[in-house]
Structure formats: structure tokens, C-alpha cells
Design a protein around this motif. Structure first.
Motif, PDB file in Angstrom:
ATOM      1  N   PRO A 159       7.023   3.048   0.220  1.00  0.00           N
ATOM      2  CA  PRO A 159       6.085   2.023   0.638  1.00  0.00           C
ATOM      3  C   PRO A 159       6.977   0.649   0.977  1.00  0.00           C
ATOM      4  O   PRO A 159       6.602   0.093   1.830  1.00  0.00           O
ATOM      5  N   ASP A 160       7.888   0.356  -0.023  1.00  0.00           N
ATOM      6  CA  ASP A 160       8.843  -0.879   0.238  1.00  0.00           C
ATOM      7  C   ASP A 160       9.533  -0.943   1.743  1.00  0.00           C
ATOM      8  O   ASP A 160       9.640  -1.610   2.238  1.00  0.00           O
ATOM      9  N   ALA A 161      10.047   0.370   1.804  1.00  0.00           N
ATOM     10  CA  ALA A 161      11.035   0.625   2.792  1.00  0.00           C
ATOM     11  C   ALA A 161      10.273   0.455   4.174  1.00  0.00           C
ATOM     12  O   ALA A 161      10.832  -0.264   5.072  1.00  0.00           O
ATOM     13  N   ILE A 162       9.033   1.001   4.188  1.00  0.00           N
ATOM     14  CA  ILE A 162       8.483   1.258   5.505  1.00  0.00           C
ATOM     15  C   ILE A 162       7.718   0.043   5.995  1.00  0.00           C
ATOM     16  O   ILE A 162       7.499  -0.606   6.800  1.00  0.00           O
ATOM     17  N   GLN A 163       7.370  -0.856   4.833  1.00  0.00           N
ATOM     18  CA  GLN A 163       6.802  -2.082   4.922  1.00  0.00           C
ATOM     19  C   GLN A 163       7.757  -3.171   5.301  1.00  0.00           C
ATOM     20  O   GLN A 163       7.246  -4.108   6.340  1.00  0.00           O
ATOM     21  N   THR A 164       8.872  -3.028   5.002  1.00  0.00           N
ATOM     22  CA  THR A 164      10.082  -4.035   5.080  1.00  0.00           C
ATOM     23  C   THR A 164      10.460  -3.683   6.624  1.00  0.00           C
ATOM     24  O   THR A 164      10.404  -4.892   7.396  1.00  0.00           O
ATOM     25  N   ALA A 165      10.375  -2.441   7.102  1.00  0.00           N
ATOM     26  CA  ALA A 165      10.700  -2.150   8.300  1.00  0.00           C
ATOM     27  C   ALA A 165       9.713  -2.473   9.422  1.00  0.00           C
ATOM     28  O   ALA A 165      10.028  -3.029  10.614  1.00  0.00           O
TER      29      ALA A 165
END
Length: 101
Positions: A56-62
Motif C-alpha cells: 500500500p505504501d509503495a503504490i500510494q507513493t508512486a
């Protein structure tokens, strides 16, 4: 007869709110999905990198990075350097050069 009418009224009362929340924007095409994945990969996100703990963190950051790129590309006007000379002091020599004749 009254029970059939009552059942029809109850059924319509349940169906109408569900129909009002239906999406009417259409379907997403494969080309749109591929374009979105290409945008995400361009900012450093890799689909299926094997680390589901940070998904979740990686996709939201991207997505935030892609949103920032889209916002900066759609802003009105040109790019600015980010510095300003507003309110700087004027030396006596500059003052005299501007206002003495």
C-alpha cells in the motif's frame, strides 16, 4: 394481491439506491491500464517486485509522484527558478545612479 404489491414496493425500494450508485463512466481499456502502469514504472514502482509488506505504501507513493508530475505538467505558465530578489537592499551607488542627473 396486497402481498404482491407490497413485495414489489419493497423490492423497488431496495433496487433504486443500488442503481443510483452504479458507475456511468464506462470501462477501463487495456491500453489505459498499460499507460497507467507505464507511468507508475517511470517513477520507480515495479509491479510484482516480491515485497507485499510494503504494497500500500509503495503504490500510494508512486501514485503521488505521478500526480505531482501531472500537476506540474498542467500548470499554467512556464517553469520558475525558485529564487527571488524581492525586497533586497539598494546600495548608495545604485540609488545615486538611478535618481541623480
Amino acid at each position: 394481491m396486497k402481498s404482491i404489491i407490497r413485495a414489489a414496493v419493497i423490492a423497488s425500494a431496495l433496487v433504486i439506491p443500488a442503481a443510483s450508485f452504479a458507475q456511468s463512466t464506462g470501462h477501463t481499456t487495456r491500453a489505459q491500464v498499460r499507460a497507467e502502469l507505464a507511468q507508475l514504472e517511470s517513477v520507480g514502482y515495479h509491479v510484482g517486485d516480491g515485497d507485499p509488506t510494503h504494497y500500500p505504501d509503495a503504490i500510494q507513493t508512486a501514485e503521488a509522484k505521478v500526480g505531482a508530475l501531472d500537476a506540474s505538467a498542467s500548470n499554467y505558465g512556464g517553469a520558475s527558478s525558485g529564487t527571488s530578489q524581492s525586497g533586497s537592499r539598494v546600495s548608495a551607488a545604485d540609488w545615486n545612479a538611478m535618481y541623480s542627473r
